[in-house]
Scaffold this motif. Sequence first.
Motif, PDB file in Angstrom:
ATOM      1  N   LEU A 124       0.859  -1.125  -0.111  1.00 31.79           N
ATOM      2  CA  LEU A 124      -0.090  -0.051  -0.057  1.00 31.79           C
ATOM      3  C   LEU A 124       0.884   1.221   0.098  1.00 31.79           C
ATOM      4  N   THR A 125       2.183   1.189   0.066  1.00 27.26           N
ATOM      5  CA  THR A 125       3.042   2.499   0.249  1.00 27.26           C
ATOM      6  C   THR A 125       4.159   2.385  -0.972  1.00 27.26           C
ATOM      7  N   ALA A 126       4.876   3.516  -0.797  1.00 24.43           N
ATOM      8  CA  ALA A 126       5.968   3.433  -1.901  1.00 24.43           C
ATOM      9  C   ALA A 126       7.384   3.108  -1.242  1.00 24.43           C
ATOM     10  N   GLU A 127       7.088   2.276  -0.251  1.00 25.66           N
ATOM     11  CA  GLU A 127       8.325   1.698   0.374  1.00 25.66           C
ATOM     12  C   GLU A 127       9.147   0.951  -0.622  1.00 25.66           C
ATOM     13  N   TRP A 128      10.608   1.068  -0.650  1.00 31.21           N
ATOM     14  CA  TRP A 128      11.638   0.544  -1.393  1.00 31.21           C
ATOM     15  C   TRP A 128      11.521  -0.801  -1.390  1.00 31.21           C
ATOM     16  N   GLY A 129      11.819  -1.453  -2.718  1.00 34.83           N
ATOM     17  CA  GLY A 129      11.719  -2.918  -2.748  1.00 34.83           C
ATOM     18  C   GLY A 129      13.418  -3.338  -2.700  1.00 34.83           C
ATOM     19  N   GLY A 130      13.725  -4.469  -2.391  1.00 30.96           N
ATOM     20  CA  GLY A 130      15.197  -4.989  -2.302  1.00 30.96           C
ATOM     21  C   GLY A 130      15.239  -6.309  -2.493  1.00 30.96           C
ATOM     22  N   GLN A 131      16.297  -7.049  -1.921  1.00 28.95           N
ATOM     23  CA  GLN A 131      16.498  -8.450  -2.043  1.00 28.95           C
ATOM     24  C   GLN A 131      15.245  -9.247  -1.665  1.00 28.95           C
TER      25      GLN A 131
END
Length: 343
Positions: free
Chosen positions: A269-276
């Motif tokens: 639901l948010t713009a939290e950055w994606g990673g591994q």
Amino acid sequence: MEDLLSRHRKEQKDLQARITQKKKSATKKTRRGINDECDRLQRELTERHQAEIAELNGETAPPADALEDLDLNGEAATNGDTKESESTQEGSGTGEPSTPDSASASTSASPSPTPSTDSSTPSTTSRGKKPNRQKARLARRAAEQAAAAAQAEEEASTQTNHRGNEKEIMDASFKKLKLKEIEINPDGHCLFSAVATQLDEMGLGLRPDPSRIILQSTTQTRVDTVASPKHDGYRAVRAVTADFISEHKDDFEPFMEEPIDAYTRKIKLTAEWGGQLELQAIARAYGVDINVVQGDGRIEKIESGDANGDVDEEEQKKRVIWLAYYRHTYGLGEHYNALTTRV
């Protein structure tokens, strides 16, 4: 003024280089003399810069000794002036040499003489225009700013250009791998937008194979309402990623620093950055291998996990997503772009 300050910065930079060289070559016996010489050179340059700035502003820079002679009222009064005034007062009157007794009597009988304003008598008005202290302070401040700018410029010239180096290495890697870069908006959704763009170009679509994951109803709605995979496809990929992590929490929860429900809610639901972790979930949910080109030229490979029985080995080799991962090139920090085969 800008040309003058530019020249001042260059002269300050050159002087700093000379001073550094002198101090490096100093020995134990000559260090004190060299330090004194360096202080003198710096002081002379600063005074000259202040004078040039004051002259450009229409003011004559005050001489150093004039500033030392200023009293609290900003007027000059020297011992020589006082003695000359007293000599003039004692020599006036009868024309005869005065004796110590007569001089003492004269002094006690009359008030102290007021300095004459006649042009023949030395006074503060004959010294010219009173120096402007505010102008002098501004000139000193401008000289200090020029010196600081010169030092910052010198330091910047010796620093590593991480942004330029990263871009140069990435471009060389793309050329070697015959890949073309697709710019993705750096808004926090870049990883998911880049994946959505690749899935669409490969013809796989944003809906994963049901044998890999059963989507929640809200996720199905997000997939069905995507208007453009490149622009709003991230909504569907985020929801699929969150669902997969929730269904396989034993594989992901040990690597989280917060409850899995709170973590997946931010992903969806948010713009939290994606990673591994998100790359692992995407690869397994969509059954694709992901190759990430790094800023140093390395390629990180994320595999899809257990192969889908409906996809043969040759087909699996075609299910490969290429991403470019930047650390320095973009102002917001870490960023992903999509990569496609160069035609």
